[in-house]
Design an enzyme around this catalytic site. Structure first.
Site, mmCIF file in Angstrom:
data_model
loop_
_atom_site.group_PDB
_atom_site.id
_atom_site.type_symbol
_atom_site.label_atom_id
_atom_site.label_comp_id
_atom_site.label_asym_id
_atom_site.label_seq_id
_atom_site.Cartn_x
_atom_site.Cartn_y
_atom_site.Cartn_z
ATOM 1 N N ASP A 1 8.489 -1.078 -1.890
ATOM 2 C CA ASP A 1 7.255 -1.860 -1.785
ATOM 3 C C ASP A 1 7.484 -3.175 -2.533
ATOM 4 O OD1 ASP A 1 3.776 -1.114 -1.840
ATOM 5 O OD2 ASP A 1 4.741 -3.051 -2.113
ATOM 6 N N GLU B 1 8.492 -2.935 2.647
ATOM 7 C CA GLU B 1 7.039 -3.160 2.701
ATOM 8 C C GLU B 1 6.642 -4.469 2.057
ATOM 9 O OE1 GLU B 1 4.583 0.175 1.938
ATOM 10 O OE2 GLU B 1 3.045 -0.998 0.894
ATOM 11 N N GLU C 1 -1.505 -4.535 3.878
ATOM 12 C CA GLU C 1 -2.495 -4.037 2.895
ATOM 13 C C GLU C 1 -3.373 -5.158 2.356
ATOM 14 O OE1 GLU C 1 0.355 -2.435 -0.006
ATOM 15 O OE2 GLU C 1 -0.980 -3.164 -1.572
ATOM 16 N N ASP D 1 -5.942 -1.601 4.068
ATOM 17 C CA ASP D 1 -6.700 -0.827 3.090
ATOM 18 C C ASP D 1 -8.148 -0.800 3.572
ATOM 19 O OD1 ASP D 1 -6.699 -0.116 -0.270
ATOM 20 O OD2 ASP D 1 -8.573 -0.429 0.798
ATOM 21 N N HIS E 1 -3.107 1.745 3.510
ATOM 22 C CA HIS E 1 -2.792 1.674 2.077
ATOM 23 C C HIS E 1 -3.680 2.698 1.377
ATOM 24 C CE1 HIS E 1 -3.772 -0.084 -1.966
ATOM 25 N NE2 HIS E 1 -2.484 0.152 -2.034
ATOM 26 N N GLU F 1 -0.556 7.812 2.777
ATOM 27 C CA GLU F 1 0.003 7.426 1.470
ATOM 28 C C GLU F 1 -0.800 8.101 0.371
ATOM 29 O OE1 GLU F 1 -0.281 3.284 0.311
ATOM 30 O OE2 GLU F 1 0.924 3.623 -1.470
HETATM 31 C C1 LIG Z 1 3.090 0.060 -5.938
HETATM 32 C C2 LIG Z 1 2.687 -1.294 -5.406
HETATM 33 O O1 LIG Z 1 3.299 -2.270 -6.237
HETATM 34 C C3 LIG Z 1 1.201 -1.517 -5.452
HETATM 35 O O2 LIG Z 1 0.747 -1.324 -6.777
HETATM 36 C C4 LIG Z 1 0.435 -0.614 -4.530
HETATM 37 O O3 LIG Z 1 -0.943 -0.773 -4.769
HETATM 38 C C5 LIG Z 1 0.524 -0.912 -3.054
HETATM 39 O O4 LIG Z 1 1.346 -1.985 -2.708
HETATM 40 C C6 LIG Z 1 0.901 0.313 -2.246
HETATM 41 O O5 LIG Z 1 1.450 0.164 -1.139
HETATM 42 O O6 LIG Z 1 0.536 1.433 -2.708
HETATM 43 MG MG LIG Z 2 2.114 -1.749 -0.704
#
Ligand SMILES: C[C@H](O)[C@H](O)[C@@H](O)[C@@H](O)C(=O)O
Ligand SMILES: [Mg+2]
Length: 391
Positions: A211, A237, A265, A288, A315, A335
């Site tokens: 990510d 990602e 997201e 999200d 997300h 997720e």
């Molecule tokens: C883990 C990532 O850096 C973010 O904190 C997270 O919120 C998001 O990008 C994810 O895909 O879960």
């Molecule tokens: Mg992410």
């Protein structure tokens, strides 16, 4: 049945603004961001304000006293928009007027909204409306949007410990990228060493993803993807800033065969996602539901994605995405964000804000976990809410 009142509250410390953690936490430990080029903002995302908004809680009460609610990222700004602007389209409407309310909320804020915190506020109202409708009808949300297409949902885990996630039964682990362009080839090498180390611990079949949280440039993204393919990276990602549709299209043309590009997201509305599809930016979108426009808009985004043969894996947004994912053919897994500080155990994602928040067991969830009216959760009375604005 009519809607009597809309109320917007704020609360700090975890909850829907899950980056708002008060103690040492993997989610704030040297994760690469667009601010990582500034030494002073490299170690901690809180240092540049990732948690500046805090949680927005939207409550909507019907004339019979039934209350629906939802939580998202938005804080005082979100509360202001809900109380001073959006409430007028909700109060006095019928609990079933979800489409009309959405259209009025979006079009009335078009001159200052379109994406970002305005869409977070709209999403919060929309999700609270769905929760209210479910409670009035005594039905879980998933049954009001077409019903489950599967009895069991599999999850991948996002966090610093994919090796532990495998032991907990998850199907994959998404690692936060820790080094970016400002750290040069040395940093890229460290990213690959981390991936190689995790691959050695989880074996060949467990999914591993990076990510990149909008932090890279196109050249770095292509180099990272090519180097990571040796260790079976399943997807890269959010490598680029959300508006760089052109960069994503070029990244997708240059990554190794078999690897996917994911993003979305921080994208919002059907129009934002149409841009991603029209420009062939990605294989998998990750809206999200608390940020893209709510469930009403996510259903539209999902249909558009399906027509473009794209997967929709929202997300992580707790129950607000689980009810949706269970009902979509092109959402085959979900997720789960590991919100324990060391990513070493499963705790509710919006901890401590929601009571009865279901979590994956052995990396999976049965639809029976969602068999309560609305989204099936309650606000934790120990979390002190405040109402900064009253309309
Ligand atoms: C883990 C990532 O850096 C973010 O904190 C997270 O919120 C998001 O990008 C994810 O895909 O879960
Ligand atoms: Mg992410």
């Amino acid at each position: 049945m009519q809607i009597k009142e809309v109320r917007a509250f704020v609360v700090r410390g975890g909850g829907a603004d899950y980056h708002d953690q008060t103690e040492a936490h993997w989610i704030d430990d040297h994760i690469c961001t667009p601010m990582s080029k500034y030494e002073e903002y490299k170690q901690s995302r809180k240092s540049f304000g990732i948690n500046v908004l805090g949680t927005l809680v939207v409550e909507i009460e019907a004339t019979d006293g039934t209350v629906g609610f939802a939580v998202t990222t938005g804080g005082e700004i979100g509360a202001f928009i809900v109380e001073k602007h959006l409430a007028r389209f909700v109060e006095g409407a019928d609990v079933t007027d979800i489409e009309k309310i959405w259209d009025q909320m979006f079009n009335s804020t078009l001159y200052y909204g379109r994406k970002g915190v305005v869409l977070n506020a709209i999403s919060g109202v929309d999700l609270a409306l769905w929760d209210l409708l479910g409670k009035v009808r005594n039905e879980p949300v998933h049954k009001m949007i077409g019903g489950a297409v599967r009895d069991e949902l599999k999850f991948y885990a996002t966090g610093a410990r994919p090796d532990l996630a495998k032991e907990m039964g998850f199907i994959g682990g998404k690692l936060p990228l820790q080094w970016g362009p400002a750290d040069g080839d040395e940093g890229l090498k460290k990213n690959i060493e981390t991936l190689a180390h995790m691959r050695s611990k989880v074996g060949d079949d467990f999914w591993l993803m990076f990510d990149c949280w909008m932090s890279l440039d196109l050249n770095y993204s292509i180099k990272l993807a090519k180097a990571a393919s040796e260790y079976g990276l399943k997807w890269i990602e959010e490598a680029l800033p959300p508006d760089d549709y052109w960069g994503y299209a070029e990244l997708r043309e240059n990554i190794p065969d078999g690897m996917m590009v994911s993003t979305g997201e921080h994208e919002a509305t059907r129009w934002g996602f149409r841009m991603l599809f029209d420009k062939n930016c990605c294989d998998l979108i990750q809206p999200d539901v608390g940020w893209c426009g709510g469930l009403t808009e996510l259903l539209k985004i999902s249909a558009l994605a399906d027509a473009h043969n794209k997967l929709v894996v929202p997300h992580g947004s707790s129950v607000y995405s689980y009810h949706f994912v269970f009902t979509r053919q092109n959402s085959p897994f979900a997720e789960f964000l590991m919100m324990a500080p060391n990513a070493d155990k499963v705790v509710p994602m919006f901890n401590p804000l929601l009571l009865d928040e279901p979590v994956p067991l052995n990396g999976k969830m049965n639809i029976s976990a969602l068999d309560k009216p609305g989204f099936g959760v309650r606000l934790n009375p120990e979390c002190e809410l405040s109402r900064p604005y009253i309309h």
